[in-house]
Scaffold this motif. Sequence first.
Motif, PDB file in Angstrom:
ATOM      1  N   TYR A 196      -9.615  -4.424  -0.608  1.00 52.18           N
ATOM      2  CA  TYR A 196      -8.609  -5.235  -1.282  1.00 52.18           C
ATOM      3  C   TYR A 196      -8.072  -4.503  -2.500  1.00 52.18           C
ATOM      4  CZ  TYR A 196     -10.453  -9.182   1.423  1.00 52.18           C
ATOM      5  OH  TYR A 196     -10.840 -10.006   2.440  1.00 52.18           O
ATOM      6  N   ALA A 197      -6.823  -4.753  -2.805  1.00 60.08           N
ATOM      7  CA  ALA A 197      -6.272  -4.307  -4.080  1.00 60.08           C
ATOM      8  C   ALA A 197      -6.961  -5.083  -5.200  1.00 60.08           C
ATOM      9  CB  ALA A 197      -4.770  -4.554  -4.123  1.00 60.08           C
ATOM     10  N   ASP A 198      -7.146  -4.431  -6.327  1.00 62.56           N
ATOM     11  CA  ASP A 198      -7.819  -5.093  -7.455  1.00 62.56           C
ATOM     12  C   ASP A 198      -7.100  -6.373  -7.866  1.00 62.56           C
ATOM     13  OD1 ASP A 198      -8.851  -2.031  -9.166  1.00 62.56           O
ATOM     14  OD2 ASP A 198      -9.777  -3.170  -7.532  1.00 62.56           O
TER      15      ASP A 198
ATOM     16  N   GLU B 147       3.340  -2.027  -1.869  1.00 61.43           N
ATOM     17  CA  GLU B 147       1.984  -1.763  -2.340  1.00 61.43           C
ATOM     18  C   GLU B 147       0.948  -2.367  -1.406  1.00 61.43           C
ATOM     19  OE1 GLU B 147       1.220  -3.522  -6.153  1.00 61.43           O
ATOM     20  OE2 GLU B 147       1.517  -5.566  -5.437  1.00 61.43           O
TER      21      GLU B 147
ATOM     22  N   HIS C 178      -4.921   2.803   1.844  1.00 59.60           N
ATOM     23  CA  HIS C 178      -4.005   2.339   0.814  1.00 59.60           C
ATOM     24  C   HIS C 178      -2.678   3.106   0.823  1.00 59.60           C
ATOM     25  CE1 HIS C 178      -6.122   5.794  -0.757  1.00 59.60           C
ATOM     26  NE2 HIS C 178      -5.143   5.966  -1.618  1.00 59.60           N
TER      27      HIS C 178
END
Length: 127
Positions: A60-62, A46, A109
Amino acid sequence: QVQLVESGGGLVQAGGSLRLSCAASGLTFSNYAMGWFRQAPGKEREFVATRGRSSDITYYADSVKGRFTISRDNAKNTVYLQMNSLKPEDTAVYYCAASSGLNYGLRYHQYNYWGYWGQGTQVTVSS
């Protein structure tokens, strides 16, 4: 030959910090967006964080926003991931990635956007 070599992983208690580094060679570093992904056991790889070529665009990923910071030093051909307030769910192998592809803002992503990968470094967060 492009090489990405991660370092800085290890075992840390929940709430602690680690700083990962990724040293790149065999490419013109400033022409590449750099990113970090992670993969926990039994899960898919991920997206975690990325910084663009110009160094002023980050995503950024949450799940890590406000805790992780990605930075890059173009003079040293190195990208960093500062990880604070670590949680057990952050436990994973962390991979560095590089890409010179188009549509960065739309595709960062996506796993297949990134053309080069490091070998990974293990991060384990104990509760």
